[in-house]
Design an enzyme around this catalytic site. Structure first.
Site, PDB file in Angstrom:
ATOM      1  N   CYS A  87      -1.515   8.859   4.299  1.00 48.67           N
ATOM      2  CA  CYS A  87      -1.552   8.506   2.879  1.00 48.67           C
ATOM      3  C   CYS A  87      -2.859   8.990   2.268  1.00 48.67           C
ATOM      4  O   CYS A  87      -2.938   9.248   1.082  1.00 48.67           O
ATOM      5  CB  CYS A  87      -1.404   7.018   2.715  1.00 48.67           C
ATOM      6  SG  CYS A  87      -2.471   6.141   3.842  1.00 48.67           S
TER       7      CYS A  87
ATOM      8  N   GLU B 280       0.889  -1.174   0.000  1.00 46.84           N
ATOM      9  CA  GLU B 280       0.000   0.000   0.000  1.00 46.84           C
ATOM     10  C   GLU B 280       0.917   1.210   0.000  1.00 46.84           C
ATOM     11  O   GLU B 280       1.766   1.342   0.885  1.00 46.84           O
ATOM     12  CB  GLU B 280      -0.926  -0.027   1.209  1.00 46.84           C
ATOM     13  CG  GLU B 280      -1.837  -1.254   1.253  1.00 46.84           C
ATOM     14  CD  GLU B 280      -2.667  -1.474  -0.004  1.00 46.84           C
ATOM     15  OE1 GLU B 280      -3.007  -0.481  -0.677  1.00 46.84           O
ATOM     16  OE2 GLU B 280      -2.946  -2.634  -0.337  1.00 46.84           O
TER      17      GLU B 280
END
Ligand code: NAD
Length: 543
Positions: A327, A293
């Protein structure tokens, strides 16, 4: 053990408020003071034993770079080799252990973390070591990780329960085996919970793990490792090996027992991993599972029908909480002219009102960015914006490294929708806004979709249902987590499984069954009750 064992139904861990006068506030403040006064020496943990290499590095508070919180020992090639050997030994029993016994370890770890003794410790370490406010630490290092550990057990139960059909005379079964070899878990600095999940998810499914934390999150991550040990995780199932990332990686990639990478971090580092694993592919016993990720360039796009107060609040919380170092942080926004006229002044004013400083002063909304490298990168972007004619600074733009790595919450107005801060991941408290003509809604959606290589999170604000539907369709592949009339941050385990596609990762959705499926290798078994005893088929008989 005989019985269809059920995992206790998980519920999301309640977020404590830490408001003045609450018991949790008093207890956490005491732990913060104690931790600040007593520097910690963090060892490696290999085969359940503390290992001190003497290659020692300091852990400093980002908001006060003269404050030394402790030191950590760094792993070298010899310790990596020892960790691989230890994981090989642990695999023999852990990979064969009944899944309910493995789950019990993680359920106990979740309960330990929920209790004030460990909750305060891990929250305090996250606040001091990673400069999170109390609320940001609580939703990450306490609640999200407790949820990861509890919900993953629930998802594992469902995976194991999934069995094939059996035709008459036979019994078909699926056995969900762990992978053969070790998993390399490489975690980022920005979420303590991710460290606990990157090692925990594969281990729950019967795998053994070498866990390399980020050097800027070693303190909180070390305490997580101690919780797992206290919860009864057998020696060697997770080996904790902080240290120089390139050196550690060089010593273990290419090893025949390397069975998978569980990574969260930046896109460039993940692509490097993928290339190296591909280059060594013939050396591995199995094809390694690669789960990553990675970065984001997360957007808010507002329709002329949107509520300006809701858009403003989503921008501020989405862009500036944890200094924009999520993020999922909103870092580009698209606002129509009519709405902009109604919200610009209040957005600028609210951004200027944000209090920034030491997170142990609970009145602050923001702390410092993680380290000098982040500070230099962000201040360079701001300097270039100040010089550029394509963009203007509406609020913030200041930075100060005299005490800590502080970057002011900054609003940029980009006349050019492809200006660098509209396209690149900055990973800091900088939100760039592009104002578009009201009649250019569809064109703007196409612009949002094509501006950056990432596809992690995004939000549309619209009170017009047709417009919201248009955005959902046009931006179908632009975000793995998509929000309607809400900020693009704050995904909750079990509610909005998290992850993105395109350059944002393999989208294996942390904290869901989809992620756990990557850490197993199914064996299909067929057992026949009355096997044939003659090779001839009836069609071969004489007429
Ligand atoms: P990073 O890529 O610098 O570091 C991540 C991990 O990789 C750390 O453990 C680091 O030590 C290691 N690493 C760095 N360089 C390496 C190398 N050359 N070889 C081997 N290992 C190496 O990322 P970060 O600064 O810790 O975290 C921020 C990044 O993570 C941002 O890009 C953010 O978007 C991303 N992130 C993504 C998600 C998600 O779910 N998509 C979640 C959190 C963070």
């Amino acid at each position: 053990m005989n019985g269809s064992i059920r995992i206790p139904t998980p519920i999301n861990e309640p977020v404590l408020s830490y408001a003045p006068g609450t018991p949790e506030r008093a207890s956490l403040k005491a732990r913060l003071a104690e931790m600040a006064a007593n520097p910690v020496e963090v060892p490696l943990i290999i085969s359940g034993e503390e290992v001190r290499t003497g290659d020692v590095h300091e852990i400093r508070a980002p908001h006060d770079h003269q404050q030394v919180l402790g030191t950590y020992h760094s792993a070298g090639p010899a310790e990596v080799a020892r960790a691989i050997e230890s994981s090989r030994e642990a695999w023999e029993t852990w990979s064969r252990m009944a899944w309910v016994d493995r789950a019990a370890v993680f359920l106990r770890a979740a309960d330990l973390l929920a209790h004030p003794r460990w909750r305060d410790t891990v929250n305090a370490a996250t606040m001091l070591g990673q400069s999170k406010t109390v609320h940001q630490a609580e939703i990450d290092s306490a609640c999200e990780l407790i949820d990861f550990w509890r919900f993953n057990c629930h998802f594992a139960e469902k995976i194991y329960a999934d069995q094939p059909l059996s035709a008459p005379g036979m019994w078909n079964r699926s056995e969900y085996r762990p992978l053969e070899g070790f998993i390399y878990a490489v975690s980022p600095f920005n979420f303590t919970s991710i460290g606990g999940n990157l090692c925990g998810a594969p281990a729950l499914m019967g795998n053994v793990v070498l866990w390399k934390p980020s050097h800027t999150a070693v303190l909180s991550n070390y305490f997580l490792m101690r919780i797992l040990v206290e919860a009864g995780l057998p020696a060697g199932v997770v080996n904790f090996i902080p240290g120089d990332s390139s050196r550690i990686t060089d010593s273990l990639l290419g090893h025949p027992d390397f069975a998978g990478l569980h990574f969260t971090g930046s896109t460039g580092v993940f692509q490097m991993f993928w290339e190296r694993i591909g280059g060594d592919i013939a050396q591995y016993r199995s094809y390694p599972r690669i789960v990553g990720e990675t970065g984001g360039k997360d957007f808010i796009v507002a329709h002329p029908s949107a509520d300006p107060d809701a858009v403003r609040t989503a921008m501020i919380r989405g862009a500036f909480e944890y200094q924009g170092q999520k993020c999922s942080a909103a870092s580009r926004a698209y606002v129509p002219e009519s709405l902009w006229a109604r919200m610009k002044d209040s957005l600028v004013e609210e951004t200027r009102s944000i209090r920034m400083g030491d997170p142990t002063d609970f009145r602050n909304f923001m702390g410092a960015v993680i380290d000098e490298k982040a500070f230099r990168k962000l201040s360079a972007y701001i300097d270039r914006a100040r010089e550029s004619e394509d963009v203007e600074i509406l609020a913030g733009g200041g930075y100060d490294d005299s005490k800590g790595w502080f970057i002011e919450p900054t609003l940029l107005l980009a006349h050019d929708p492809k200006y660098e801060t509209m396209c690149e991941e900055l990973f800091g408290p900088v939100l760039t806004i592009h104002v578009y003509p009201d009649d250019q809604w569809r064109e703007t959606l196409a612009l949002v979709d094509s501006t950056s290589p990432y596809a992690l999170t995004g939000a549309v604000f619209s009170l017009d249902r047709d417009a919201a539907r248009e955005a959902m369709d046009a931006l179908r592949h632009a975000a793995g987590n998509f929000y309607v009339n809400d900020k693009p941050t704050g995904a909750v385990v079990g509610q909005q499984p998290f992850g993105g596609s395109r350059a944002s990762g393999t989208n294996d959705k942390a904290g869901s069954a989809l992620n756990l499926l990557r850490w197993i290798s199914a064996r299909s078994m067929k057992e026949t009750f009355d096997p044939p005893t003659d090779y001839r088929y009836p069609f071969m008989n004489a007429e």
